[in-house]
Design a protein around this motif. Structure first.
Motif, PDB file in Angstrom:
ATOM      1  N   VAL A  62       0.812  -1.214   0.000  1.00 45.81           N
ATOM      2  CA  VAL A  62       0.000   0.000   0.000  1.00 45.81           C
ATOM      3  C   VAL A  62       0.844   1.262   0.000  1.00 45.81           C
ATOM      4  O   VAL A  62       0.322   2.355  -0.115  1.00 45.81           O
ATOM      5  CB  VAL A  62      -0.939   0.032   1.225  1.00 45.81           C
ATOM      6  CG1 VAL A  62      -1.862  -1.166   1.206  1.00 45.81           C
ATOM      7  CG2 VAL A  62      -0.158   0.072   2.524  1.00 45.81           C
ATOM      8  N   ARG A  63       2.153   1.140   0.150  1.00 49.46           N
ATOM      9  CA  ARG A  63       3.001   2.328   0.166  1.00 49.46           C
ATOM     10  C   ARG A  63       3.372   2.733  -1.254  1.00 49.46           C
ATOM     11  O   ARG A  63       3.321   1.927  -2.186  1.00 49.46           O
ATOM     12  CB  ARG A  63       4.269   2.069   0.977  1.00 49.46           C
ATOM     13  CG  ARG A  63       5.149   0.964   0.429  1.00 49.46           C
ATOM     14  CD  ARG A  63       6.314   0.685   1.351  1.00 49.46           C
ATOM     15  NE  ARG A  63       7.097  -0.441   0.905  1.00 49.46           N
ATOM     16  CZ  ARG A  63       8.071  -0.363   0.008  1.00 49.46           C
ATOM     17  NH1 ARG A  63       8.363   0.785  -0.539  1.00 49.46           N
ATOM     18  NH2 ARG A  63       8.739  -1.431  -0.340  1.00 49.46           N
ATOM     19  N   GLU A 100      -0.252   8.044   5.493  1.00 49.77           N
ATOM     20  CA  GLU A 100      -1.614   8.521   5.286  1.00 49.77           C
ATOM     21  C   GLU A 100      -2.361   7.644   4.287  1.00 49.77           C
ATOM     22  O   GLU A 100      -3.565   7.423   4.416  1.00 49.77           O
ATOM     23  CB  GLU A 100      -1.600   9.979   4.803  1.00 49.77           C
ATOM     24  CG  GLU A 100      -1.130  10.958   5.864  1.00 49.77           C
ATOM     25  CD  GLU A 100      -1.969  10.863   7.136  1.00 49.77           C
ATOM     26  OE1 GLU A 100      -3.207  10.788   7.036  1.00 49.77           O
ATOM     27  OE2 GLU A 100      -1.375  10.856   8.233  1.00 49.77           O
ATOM     28  N   ASN A 101      -1.644   7.142   3.288  1.00 49.30           N
ATOM     29  CA  ASN A 101      -2.277   6.257   2.318  1.00 49.30           C
ATOM     30  C   ASN A 101      -2.695   4.948   2.978  1.00 49.30           C
ATOM     31  O   ASN A 101      -3.759   4.390   2.691  1.00 49.30           O
ATOM     32  CB  ASN A 101      -1.334   5.985   1.150  1.00 49.30           C
ATOM     33  CG  ASN A 101      -2.057   5.382  -0.049  1.00 49.30           C
ATOM     34  OD1 ASN A 101      -3.170   5.776  -0.360  1.00 49.30           O
ATOM     35  ND2 ASN A 101      -1.421   4.434  -0.707  1.00 49.30           N
ATOM     36  N   CYS A 102      -1.859   4.459   3.896  1.00 52.14           N
ATOM     37  CA  CYS A 102      -2.200   3.247   4.639  1.00 52.14           C
ATOM     38  C   CYS A 102      -3.434   3.490   5.509  1.00 52.14           C
ATOM     39  O   CYS A 102      -4.349   2.664   5.554  1.00 52.14           O
ATOM     40  CB  CYS A 102      -1.014   2.827   5.498  1.00 52.14           C
ATOM     41  SG  CYS A 102      -1.281   1.304   6.445  1.00 52.14           S
ATOM     42  N   LYS A 103      -3.480   4.628   6.192  1.00 50.42           N
ATOM     43  CA  LYS A 103      -4.638   4.941   7.040  1.00 50.42           C
ATOM     44  C   LYS A 103      -5.898   5.123   6.203  1.00 50.42           C
ATOM     45  O   LYS A 103      -7.002   4.805   6.655  1.00 50.42           O
ATOM     46  CB  LYS A 103      -4.359   6.203   7.849  1.00 50.42           C
ATOM     47  CG  LYS A 103      -3.310   6.011   8.937  1.00 50.42           C
ATOM     48  CD  LYS A 103      -3.102   7.279   9.736  1.00 50.42           C
ATOM     49  CE  LYS A 103      -2.087   7.068  10.851  1.00 50.42           C
ATOM     50  NZ  LYS A 103      -1.880   8.314  11.644  1.00 50.42           N
ATOM     51  N   ARG A 104      -5.742   5.655   4.997  1.00 55.45           N
ATOM     52  CA  ARG A 104      -6.889   5.807   4.100  1.00 55.45           C
ATOM     53  C   ARG A 104      -7.543   4.452   3.837  1.00 55.45           C
ATOM     54  O   ARG A 104      -8.772   4.321   3.849  1.00 55.45           O
ATOM     55  CB  ARG A 104      -6.434   6.436   2.779  1.00 55.45           C
ATOM     56  CG  ARG A 104      -7.531   6.544   1.718  1.00 55.45           C
ATOM     57  CD  ARG A 104      -6.954   7.010   0.395  1.00 55.45           C
ATOM     58  NE  ARG A 104      -6.110   6.002  -0.233  1.00 55.45           N
ATOM     59  CZ  ARG A 104      -6.568   5.009  -0.998  1.00 55.45           C
ATOM     60  NH1 ARG A 104      -7.873   4.884  -1.207  1.00 55.45           N
ATOM     61  NH2 ARG A 104      -5.738   4.148  -1.545  1.00 55.45           N
ATOM     62  N   ASP A 160       7.563   7.432   4.624  1.00 60.74           N
ATOM     63  CA  ASP A 160       7.183   8.777   4.218  1.00 60.74           C
ATOM     64  C   ASP A 160       5.777   9.061   4.732  1.00 60.74           C
ATOM     65  O   ASP A 160       4.943   8.175   4.828  1.00 60.74           O
ATOM     66  CB  ASP A 160       7.210   8.884   2.695  1.00 60.74           C
ATOM     67  CG  ASP A 160       6.873  10.280   2.212  1.00 60.74           C
ATOM     68  OD1 ASP A 160       7.794  11.113   2.169  1.00 60.74           O
ATOM     69  OD2 ASP A 160       5.707  10.530   1.884  1.00 60.74           O
ATOM     70  N   LEU A 161       5.507  10.329   5.097  1.00 56.58           N
ATOM     71  CA  LEU A 161       4.211  10.703   5.643  1.00 56.58           C
ATOM     72  C   LEU A 161       3.088  10.352   4.675  1.00 56.58           C
ATOM     73  O   LEU A 161       2.014   9.899   5.090  1.00 56.58           O
ATOM     74  CB  LEU A 161       4.180  12.198   5.973  1.00 56.58           C
ATOM     75  CG  LEU A 161       2.875  12.724   6.568  1.00 56.58           C
ATOM     76  CD1 LEU A 161       2.547  12.009   7.871  1.00 56.58           C
ATOM     77  CD2 LEU A 161       2.952  14.234   6.788  1.00 56.58           C
TER      78      LEU A 161
END
Length: 269
Positions: A77-78, A135-139, A130-131
């Motif tokens: 997912v990164r 955030e993409n993972c949390k999405r 990387d931030l």
């Protein structure tokens, strides 16, 4: 969302993806050949694999596939390295012209990800350095409204308190950077929780799981396990708990009642 994609040979045929809750790993096959480097016998360096040109390619850019997010067991997912970094690495074969994505294509991609219907998912070892990647993972985590089994091992996660996993029964958060139980996601149906090898210092906030159906908890290699009455304190906070750190609840894991405590004091006197 970036996904690990593998190709086998130049003329490989597509293979039907297994469902997400099976034990068979996903294999995405493609007939596309994008600048695969030829082996060099004189360089002394291992030649790139046939799938090397696909390693930074998103699954949505494959020409032929029928894969949905709910079918992938261990997606990546990164986001991959930037084009500039790839250029200086000499990975020119992984550079592709990016076209502008329309709103319709974004919606189609959203539907194809299909995270809302995922039941079992492993997002471990994502290397979220990387931030944007975090955030993409949390999405994706915010979309997992039906997931029951989720692994997030070794992702350097620090705070998921804004995440809700309403149907999650098994959650593995080993080898992350949590320092408090207050940083955990909301999980009202949790039964099995693994938090070993984090940095949780105290048991403060553990009582938030008191009314959950939690049966087994792993807290090994956290500072909070150092006190002598560690097991007694955990079981007193979680009356439904049956197993702690792989050991079933024992009679000595129960805190003494007030009556028994007074009796012992009188005996000593």
């Amino acid at each position: 969302m970036k996904c690990a994609v593998h190709a086998c040979g130049r003329d490989a045929k597509r293979k039907k993806s297994p469902k997400c809750d099976t034990d068979v790993p996903l294999l995405v096959l493609s007939s596309r050949n994008r600048g695969i480097l030829q082996p060099s016998c004189d360089s002394g360096i291992a030649s790139p694999l046939p799938s090397d040109s696909f390693k930074y390619l998103t699954w949505h850019e494959l020409e032929e596939h029928d894969v949905q997010g709910s079918q992938i067991r261990c997606p990546r997912v990164r986001e991959g390295p930037s084009e500039e970094v790839r250029f200086f690495r000499g990975e020119h074969h992984t550079l592709y012209a990016k076209k502008e994505v329309t709103e319709k294509e974004k919606w189609e991609q959203w539907l194809q990800e299909d995270w809302e219907n995922c039941v079992s998912l492993n997002l471990s070892y994502q290397d979220l350095g990387d931030l944007y990647q975090v955030e993409n993972c949390k999405r994706i985590l915010r979309r997992l409204i039906r997931v029951e089994r989720l692994w997030l091992v070794d992702n350097s996660l620090t705070d998921l308190s804004a995440i809700c996993l309403p149907r999650c029964k098994e959650l593995k958060l080993c080898k992350n950077h949590f320092t408090s139980f207050k940083q955990l996601p909301k999980m009202p149906e949790i039964q099995h929780l693994s938090l070993d090898e984090n940095n949780i210092e105290t048991l403060d906030g553990l009582s938030a799981l008191r009314h959950s159906p939690l049966e087994s908890l792993v807290l090994k290699r956290n500072p909070c396990e150092f006190p002598e009455d560690y097991r007694q304190l955990v079981f007193s906070n979680l009356p439904n708990l049956k197993m702690l750190d792989g050991i079933l609840k024992l009679p000595e894991d129960c805190l003494p009642t007030e009556t028994n405590l007074l009796s012992k004091i009188c005996t000593i006197l």
